[in-house]
Design a protein around this motif. Structure first.
Motif, PDB file in Angstrom:
ATOM      1  N   GLY A  12     -47.551  -6.430 -49.179  1.00 31.86           N
ATOM      2  CA  GLY A  12     -48.883  -6.387 -48.593  1.00 31.86           C
ATOM      3  C   GLY A  12     -49.791  -7.443 -49.184  1.00 31.86           C
ATOM      4  N   PHE A  16     -51.575 -10.305 -47.074  1.00 33.48           N
ATOM      5  CA  PHE A  16     -53.031 -10.466 -47.169  1.00 33.48           C
ATOM      6  C   PHE A  16     -53.397 -11.894 -47.584  1.00 33.48           C
ATOM      7  CE2 PHE A  16     -56.516 -10.486 -50.350  1.00 33.48           C
ATOM      8  CZ  PHE A  16     -57.589 -10.280 -49.492  1.00 33.48           C
ATOM      9  N   VAL A  43     -51.208  -5.343 -44.190  1.00 35.31           N
ATOM     10  CA  VAL A  43     -52.553  -5.410 -44.768  1.00 35.31           C
ATOM     11  C   VAL A  43     -53.236  -4.051 -44.656  1.00 35.31           C
ATOM     12  CG1 VAL A  43     -54.829  -6.471 -44.567  1.00 35.31           C
ATOM     13  CG2 VAL A  43     -52.775  -7.881 -44.334  1.00 35.31           C
ATOM     14  N   GLU A  47     -54.807  -1.795 -47.665  1.00 32.10           N
ATOM     15  CA  GLU A  47     -56.188  -1.297 -47.672  1.00 32.10           C
ATOM     16  C   GLU A  47     -56.215   0.208 -47.879  1.00 32.10           C
ATOM     17  OE1 GLU A  47     -58.656  -4.371 -44.819  1.00 32.10           O
ATOM     18  OE2 GLU A  47     -57.358  -2.881 -43.844  1.00 32.10           O
ATOM     19  N   TYR A  72     -58.415 -11.423 -53.541  1.00 30.30           N
ATOM     20  CA  TYR A  72     -57.776 -12.703 -53.222  1.00 30.30           C
ATOM     21  C   TYR A  72     -57.727 -13.617 -54.444  1.00 30.30           C
ATOM     22  CZ  TYR A  72     -56.778 -17.172 -51.022  1.00 30.30           C
ATOM     23  OH  TYR A  72     -56.216 -18.377 -50.690  1.00 30.30           O
TER      24      TYR A  72
END
Length: 303
Positions: A12, A16, A43, A47, A72
């Motif tokens: 993931g 992302f 993604v 989350e 990020y």
């Protein structure tokens, strides 16, 4: 924290990161070899596990949330480190480099391995050698050792081994002691001498001296027992009695006349000097370099 570090979470994080870099799930999917929906679902699962929204979705683009921006920054560093690690591992398969964990017996390590390390480091400057000097028999696999130097007979195992040569011994004493007590002409004469033995750290028992004529070499009662190999030479040099020691420990003193060899026709080798390593380790360049270099150096020094 454990959820973030799971394999599914890692996929993931990759989805992302690429989605942020490319600006859409479709572009990220093309880069990763996945469908746009697979990237979007990866993604979404990330989350859900983190409990925060990372991206704002529109029909045409993606926008990073404040929480997404924080994640990020960390993800890019993590992925960069993983890429660097992969690149270094590939490089390590081509050239001898990296950390090498080795175990060697204490006396042989001090007498032969340590003096040879300078030349080894000059030849292989990208190898960091982590050496343990220990007379206890280590577990090669459990201890995470790349190479181990062993003395004596080898046990049957799945480990690979390279026999360097016989483990030679010399029975000797100081000229002063021998002039005072006389020179033994056969192992049977040792019962009238002070005999200094080494105590094995693994069993706590004194060593049994080895002679070719086993019928004549009845068990000898030690006069002194020491748990340090180098102390044997010191005791003999001090005139305390006779020792039977590895050749690499006393050969210089014998050659210089500080110690005198006795029972040379009777003293017997005890097993061999061998390098041992896990089955796959020799394919790694750093391990092969150490095996070849130290194997030759030990052979030169001992024989």
């Amino acid at each position: 924290m454990s959820a973030i570090l799971s394999i599914e979470s890692l996929s993931g994080l990759v989805a992302f990161s690429v989605a942020v870099e490319t600006g859409s799930f479709a572009a990220a999917g093309r880069k990763l070899g996945l469908s746009a929906s697979a990237v979007g679902k990866a993604v979404e699962r990330l989350e859900a596990r983190l409990g925060v929204r990372l991206l704002y979705r529109t029909t045409r683009s993606l926008a990073v949330t404040g929480e997404g921006d924080v994640l990020y920054r960390y993800v890019t560093r993590i992925l960069k480190d993983l890429q660097d690690a992969e690149a270094e591992l590939h490089l390590m398969q081509k050239a001898p480099r990296g950390r090498l964990k080795v175990s060697v017996p204490t006396v042989l390590g001090r007498k032969i391995i340590m003096p040879a390390l300078r030349d080894f480091q000059i030849s292989f400057p990208d190898i960091t050698t982590d050496i343990s000097l220990d007379d206890v028999k280590v577990d090669v696999v459990e201890g995470g050792y790349d190479v181990v130097l062993r003395l004596g007979e080898l046990d049957d195992s799945t480990l690979r081994a390279r026999r360097i040569g016989p483990h030679k011994f010399i029975t000797c004493a100081s000229p002063t002691y021998l002039s005072r007590k006389g020179i033994p002409l056969s192992p049977a004469d040792l019962h009238h001498h002070s005999c200094i033995h080494y105590r094995f750290p693994t069993t706590g028992r004194p060593e049994i001296w080895s002679f070719k004529n086993s019928q004549e070499a009845k068990p000898i009662k030690p006069t002194i027992v020491l748990n340090d190999g180098e102390a044997l030479a010191s005791a003999a040099l001090g005139g305390l009695g006779i020792i039977q020691a590895p050749s690499y420990l006393v050969s210089e003193d014998v050659a210089a006349g500080r110690l005198q060899a006795v029972l040379e026709d009777y003293t017997e080798d005890r097993g061999s000097v061998s390098l041992v390593w896990p089955p796959m380790s020799a394919r790694v360049p750093k391990v092969r370099a150490f095996i070849d270099f130290i194997g030759e150096r030990v052979f030169e020094e001992l024989y």
